[in-house]
Design a protein around this motif. Structure first.
Motif, PDB file in Angstrom:
ATOM      1  N   PHE A   1      43.425 -12.325  15.685  1.00  0.00           N
ATOM      2  CA  PHE A   1      42.910 -10.978  15.946  1.00  0.00           C
ATOM      3  C   PHE A   1      41.402 -10.936  15.724  1.00  0.00           C
ATOM      4  CE2 PHE A   1      41.625  -6.781  14.415  1.00  0.00           C
ATOM      5  CZ  PHE A   1      41.941  -6.022  15.527  1.00  0.00           C
ATOM      6  N   CYS A   2      40.933 -11.490  14.625  1.00  0.00           N
ATOM      7  CA  CYS A   2      39.495 -11.484  14.345  1.00  0.00           C
ATOM      8  C   CYS A   2      38.731 -12.335  15.354  1.00  0.00           C
ATOM      9  CB  CYS A   2      39.231 -11.950  12.915  1.00  0.00           C
ATOM     10  SG  CYS A   2      39.772 -10.759  11.680  1.00  0.00           S
ATOM     11  N   SER A   3      39.342 -13.414  15.844  1.00  0.00           N
ATOM     12  CA  SER A   3      38.701 -14.221  16.884  1.00  0.00           C
ATOM     13  C   SER A   3      38.534 -13.423  18.171  1.00  0.00           C
ATOM     14  CB  SER A   3      39.528 -15.470  17.180  1.00  0.00           C
ATOM     15  OG  SER A   3      39.543 -16.325  16.092  1.00  0.00           O
ATOM     16  N   LEU A   4      39.521 -12.627  18.502  1.00  0.00           N
ATOM     17  CA  LEU A   4      39.441 -11.791  19.691  1.00  0.00           C
ATOM     18  C   LEU A   4      38.298 -10.782  19.561  1.00  0.00           C
ATOM     19  CD1 LEU A   4      40.744 -10.942  22.395  1.00  0.00           C
ATOM     20  CD2 LEU A   4      42.118  -9.325  21.079  1.00  0.00           C
ATOM     21  N   VAL A   5      38.214 -10.127  18.416  1.00  0.00           N
ATOM     22  CA  VAL A   5      37.163  -9.129  18.198  1.00  0.00           C
ATOM     23  C   VAL A   5      35.790  -9.792  18.128  1.00  0.00           C
ATOM     24  CG1 VAL A   5      36.285  -7.412  16.562  1.00  0.00           C
ATOM     25  CG2 VAL A   5      38.731  -7.516  17.058  1.00  0.00           C
ATOM     26  N   ALA A   6      35.675 -10.873  17.362  1.00  0.00           N
ATOM     27  CA  ALA A   6      34.386 -11.542  17.192  1.00  0.00           C
ATOM     28  C   ALA A   6      33.917 -12.201  18.485  1.00  0.00           C
ATOM     29  CB  ALA A   6      34.475 -12.579  16.087  1.00  0.00           C
ATOM     30  N   GLY A   7      34.854 -12.615  19.328  1.00  0.00           N
ATOM     31  CA  GLY A   7      34.504 -13.302  20.561  1.00  0.00           C
ATOM     32  C   GLY A   7      33.815 -12.439  21.596  1.00  0.00           C
ATOM     33  N   PHE A   8      33.875 -11.118  21.446  1.00  0.00           N
ATOM     34  CA  PHE A   8      33.189 -10.254  22.405  1.00  0.00           C
ATOM     35  C   PHE A   8      31.679 -10.417  22.343  1.00  0.00           C
ATOM     36  CE2 PHE A   8      37.134  -7.574  22.168  1.00  0.00           C
ATOM     37  CZ  PHE A   8      37.524  -7.831  23.466  1.00  0.00           C
ATOM     38  N   LEU A   9      31.134 -10.506  21.145  1.00  0.00           N
ATOM     39  CA  LEU A   9      29.673 -10.628  21.007  1.00  0.00           C
ATOM     40  C   LEU A   9      29.208 -12.045  20.711  1.00  0.00           C
ATOM     41  CD1 LEU A   9      28.654  -7.423  19.034  1.00  0.00           C
ATOM     42  CD2 LEU A   9      28.436  -7.899  21.460  1.00  0.00           C
ATOM     43  N   ASN A  10      30.063 -12.846  20.120  1.00  0.00           N
ATOM     44  CA  ASN A  10      29.671 -14.201  19.726  1.00  0.00           C
ATOM     45  C   ASN A  10      30.704 -15.217  20.222  1.00  0.00           C
ATOM     46  OD1 ASN A  10      27.416 -13.358  17.988  1.00  0.00           O
ATOM     47  ND2 ASN A  10      29.042 -12.448  16.745  1.00  0.00           N
ATOM     48  N   PRO A  11      30.825 -15.372  21.529  1.00  0.00           N
ATOM     49  CA  PRO A  11      31.896 -16.238  22.026  1.00  0.00           C
ATOM     50  C   PRO A  11      31.735 -17.707  21.650  1.00  0.00           C
ATOM     51  CG  PRO A  11      30.476 -15.541  23.829  1.00  0.00           C
ATOM     52  CD  PRO A  11      30.057 -14.770  22.613  1.00  0.00           C
ATOM     53  N   TYR A  12      30.501 -18.213  21.627  1.00  0.00           N
ATOM     54  CA  TYR A  12      30.306 -19.630  21.328  1.00  0.00           C
ATOM     55  C   TYR A  12      30.558 -19.939  19.859  1.00  0.00           C
ATOM     56  CZ  TYR A  12      28.342 -19.767  25.989  1.00  0.00           C
ATOM     57  OH  TYR A  12      28.169 -19.668  27.336  1.00  0.00           O
ATOM     58  N   VAL A  13      30.083 -19.088  18.985  1.00  0.00           N
ATOM     59  CA  VAL A  13      30.316 -19.288  17.552  1.00  0.00           C
ATOM     60  C   VAL A  13      31.811 -19.146  17.243  1.00  0.00           C
ATOM     61  CG1 VAL A  13      29.792 -18.424  15.240  1.00  0.00           C
ATOM     62  CG2 VAL A  13      27.999 -18.483  16.973  1.00  0.00           C
ATOM     63  N   THR A  14      32.443 -18.184  17.887  1.00  0.00           N
ATOM     64  CA  THR A  14      33.876 -17.983  17.678  1.00  0.00           C
ATOM     65  C   THR A  14      34.669 -19.181  18.190  1.00  0.00           C
ATOM     66  OG1 THR A  14      33.571 -15.606  17.894  1.00  0.00           O
ATOM     67  CG2 THR A  14      35.807 -16.428  18.124  1.00  0.00           C
ATOM     68  N   ALA A  15      34.300 -19.716  19.330  1.00  0.00           N
ATOM     69  CA  ALA A  15      34.989 -20.894  19.868  1.00  0.00           C
ATOM     70  C   ALA A  15      34.795 -22.098  18.953  1.00  0.00           C
ATOM     71  CB  ALA A  15      34.475 -21.216  21.269  1.00  0.00           C
ATOM     72  N   LEU A  16      33.586 -22.278  18.424  1.00  0.00           N
ATOM     73  CA  LEU A  16      33.330 -23.378  17.492  1.00  0.00           C
ATOM     74  C   LEU A  16      34.149 -23.192  16.214  1.00  0.00           C
ATOM     75  CD1 LEU A  16      31.776 -25.916  16.732  1.00  0.00           C
ATOM     76  CD2 LEU A  16      29.965 -24.428  15.844  1.00  0.00           C
ATOM     77  N   ALA A  17      34.195 -21.969  15.701  1.00  0.00           N
ATOM     78  CA  ALA A  17      34.995 -21.694  14.508  1.00  0.00           C
ATOM     79  C   ALA A  17      36.478 -21.939  14.779  1.00  0.00           C
ATOM     80  CB  ALA A  17      34.771 -20.259  14.035  1.00  0.00           C
ATOM     81  N   GLY A  18      36.944 -21.598  15.970  1.00  0.00           N
ATOM     82  CA  GLY A  18      38.339 -21.862  16.327  1.00  0.00           C
ATOM     83  C   GLY A  18      38.654 -23.343  16.371  1.00  0.00           C
TER      84      GLY A  18
END
Length: 141
Positions: free
Chosen positions: A71-88
């Motif tokens: 859920f937090c990845s979905l929300v965070a991915g709207f503004l920070n998709p690259y950082v969220t993908a790296l964190a994933g």
């Protein structure tokens, strides 16, 4: 238990099913104890119970945080998709390593746990970014 059994999500399903076959612990038992009756009618030894329980904990542990992380990845991915993908990606690698660390041979701090602990870093990053976006877009500040 063999390392190739880590085929499921974060080492989960494949390892759990493989340990169930290797130790003789049948369904619906979620955990094993020494002396319980195995599927073939024999007794489960202490080493078999430890191996099975470690595989089960390695499978269940990721399930405790995966819904919040997604859920937090979905929300965070709207503004920070690259950082969220790296964190994933870090979270996935950490979780597989964490599951491999639960082999029952190295105690709680087996070598898989050292790399596996990185999943908490990824979790904190994603939750922090989602929380920040929630505060920013709430209109409170």
């Amino acid at each position: 238990l063999e390392r190739r059994q880590v085929a499921g999500a974060a080492g989960g399903g494949g390892r759990g099913a493989g340990s169930r076959k290797a130790t003789g612990v049948g369904l619906p038992n979620m955990f094993a104890f020494a002396g319980m009756t195995s599927k073939d009618g024999g007794k489960v030894t202490e080493d078999q119970a430890l191996a099975f329980n470690c595989a089960q904990r390695g499978h269940y542990n990721p399930l405790e945080t995966i819904s919040c992380f997604r859920f937090c990845s979905l929300v965070a991915g709207f503004l920070n998709p690259y950082v969220t993908a790296l964190a994933g990606a870090i979270w996935c690698v950490g979780r597989v390593s964490w599951a491999l660390g639960y082999d029952g041979k190295g105690g709680r701090y087996a070598k898989g746990f050292k790399v596996g602990g990185l999943h908490w870093v990824a979790f904190i990053i994603v939750v922090g970014m989602a929380g920040y976006e929630g505060v920013v877009y709430s209109g409170l500040f």
